[in-house]
Motif scaffolding. Structure first.
Motif, PDB file in Angstrom:
ATOM      1  N   THR A   6      -9.248   1.033  -8.335  1.00  0.00           N
ATOM      2  CA  THR A   6      -8.873   1.623  -7.476  1.00  0.00           C
ATOM      3  C   THR A   6      -8.126   3.017  -8.042  1.00  0.00           C
TER       4      THR A   6
ATOM      5  N   THR B 231       0.768  -1.173  -0.177  1.00  0.00           N
ATOM      6  CA  THR B 231       0.112   0.038   0.049  1.00  0.00           C
ATOM      7  C   THR B 231       0.888   1.396  -0.348  1.00  0.00           C
ATOM      8  N   TRP B 232       0.360   2.396  -0.077  1.00  0.00           N
ATOM      9  CA  TRP B 232       0.997   3.696  -0.018  1.00  0.00           C
ATOM     10  C   TRP B 232       1.356   3.764   1.214  1.00  0.00           C
TER      11      TRP B 232
ATOM     12  N   ASP C 164      -6.873   7.604   1.896  1.00  0.00           N
ATOM     13  CA  ASP C 164      -8.142   7.234   1.430  1.00  0.00           C
ATOM     14  C   ASP C 164      -8.963   8.811   1.088  1.00  0.00           C
TER      15      ASP C 164
ATOM     16  N   PRO D 199      -0.051   0.097  -5.790  1.00  0.00           N
ATOM     17  CA  PRO D 199      -0.402   0.246  -4.377  1.00  0.00           C
ATOM     18  C   PRO D 199      -1.812   0.720  -4.063  1.00  0.00           C
ATOM     19  N   GLY D 200      -2.491   0.214  -2.887  1.00  0.00           N
ATOM     20  CA  GLY D 200      -3.713   0.727  -2.424  1.00  0.00           C
ATOM     21  C   GLY D 200      -3.837   1.723  -1.478  1.00  0.00           C
ATOM     22  N   PRO D 201      -5.021   2.122  -0.957  1.00  0.00           N
ATOM     23  CA  PRO D 201      -6.471   1.700  -1.367  1.00  0.00           C
ATOM     24  C   PRO D 201      -6.480   2.630  -2.648  1.00  0.00           C
TER      25      PRO D 201
END
Length: 398
Positions: A372, A191-192, A225, A296-298
């Motif tokens: 995403t 992820t970030w 997010d 990466p997410g989110p």
């Protein structure tokens, strides 16, 4: 602009090509580009008339007559397959390529020229197209002359910035993620937030961020997010506090093109970067297995560049002929193979698999990954975004 900031689109076997040194389209989301292009469009008012009073000629006058002997394309640097350009040139027109490094440069030149730029084709990013249409800077296609538009995957057509594809058609699209050196960072980053944590730990002093105010701001908003097109100044206050106080001591550089040098020299262990450039860097590295690419997410970004014809194009027949030519699947495949970005033609992913294109997962994405990705926007937060970016760079002394 797209509804809810979403873009409804998805989104080498020939051997690794030489690493690109000149400026490329990857700078298109720089703050200067966003703010400058908006200012240029605002200054030009309604351009050649705009709206109901528009006198722009559909197809730039193209009727299917003889193709002219010249074609001038104004595009991002090193953004087209020389093989495709050369092959089209053999059909008659002599092709000239000029390059720019930002949408600002493109738009400012077209606005100043007032239809006398001499260019036949331009390649703006999607979020600018409504303003380009409104100010009569681009003209509608004669779609009868571009039958290969039917070969574009429907997911790449009908974008909110041009629902009927009257003025534009997908050239290619890409996204932002990161790559890391697995000999330095031995855990999996997903992820970030993982990126930010590694930046402050294993990759402290060996981290590179994009040389791009919007992309760096995106890093913070994606990790938290938050809609990265936010105009809430409280969001930017929080971003500034974290970036300047917590990130800056660990940043070694701001580099939009690490694949062209720093990655090959192992200068950085963690690099925020665009998928196509990261792919090139891995393919060209002496130890490609050393590097891992992460989407990466989110959430992260999605951009789309488009073929368009500017007002006053002197060679409209050649312009339509070229756009139709490059949308032919075989030619589109050569474009994709050269630039490392999805060109949106039906069946191109299957072609890539059949021809064993290397690292296809860095070009083509699953529906879950696509969900995403969010498109950027030109909005009122540009000045604040750049202010934070400048403070971050100053604090990092990179």
């Amino acid at each position: 602009m797209s509804r809810d900031n979403n873009v409804r689109i998805l989104a080498s076997h020939a051997g690794a090509r030489a690493i690109r040194q000149e400026l490329s389209r990857r700078h298109f989301l720089s703050l200067a580009a966003l703010a400058g292009a908006s200012a240029a469009l605002s200054a030009c008012g309604s351009g050649g008339g705009g709206g109901e009073s528009s006198a722009v000629e559909p197809g730039a006058g193209a009727t299917g007559g003889p193709v002219e002997k010249s074609l001038s394309i104004y595009t991002w640097g090193d953004y087209d397959s020389p093989e495709v350009i050369d092959a089209f040139g053999k059909t008659g027109p002599k092709v000239t390529l000029d390059s720019y490094g930002s949408n600002e440069e493109l738009i400012s030149k077209l606005v100043a020229a007032k239809g006398t730029s001499g260019y036949d084709i331009v390649v703006p990013t999607g979020v600018y197209i409504p303003q380009l249409i409104e100010n009569d800077i681009i003209v509608p296609f004669n779609k009868d002359l571009i039958p290969n538009m039917a070969k574009v995957d429907p997911q790449f057509l009908g974008q909110d910035w041009d629902p009927e594809n009257e003025y534009s058609v997908c050239k290619c699209w890409g996204t932002t993620g990161f790559v890391y050196d697995t000999t330095v960072i031995k855990r999996d980053l997903v992820t970030w937030n993982d990126f930010i944590d590694a930046m402050q730990n294993e990759a402290s002093g060996k981290t590179s961020l994009l040389d791009d105010p919007q992309g760096v701001a995106g890093l913070y908003f994606w990790a938290n997010d938050i809609d990265w097109n936010t105009e809430d100044m409280a969001d930017y206050d929080a971003y500034e506090a974290e970036a300047v106080e917590k990130w800056a001591p660990h940043i070694a550089g701001f580099d939009s093109y690490p694949a062209t040098g720093a990655m090959q020299q192992n200068t950085f262990a963690l690099m925020q970067n665009w998928n196509g450039d990261s792919r090139l860097g891995i393919l060209e590295h002496k130890q490609p297995d050393r590097w891992k690419w992460v989407l990466p997410g989110p959430t992260t970004e999605l951009w789309m560049d488009n073929w368009c014809i500017p007002t006053g194009a002197p060679h409209p027949e050649a312009a339509h002929a070229f756009i139709d030519y490059v949308l032919e699947p075989e030619n589109s495949f050569l474009e994709m193979d050269y630039i490392g970005y999805n060109t949106g033609i039906q069946g191109i992913e299957e072609m890539a698999k059949e021809r064993k294109v290397e690292l296809p997962e860095m070009i083509f994405f699953t529906d879950e990954q696509l969900a995403t990705m969010k498109n950027g926007a030109v909005n009122e937060a540009q000045d604040r975004r750049t202010e934070v970016y400048d403070k971050l760079k100053a604090a990092a002394s990179a």
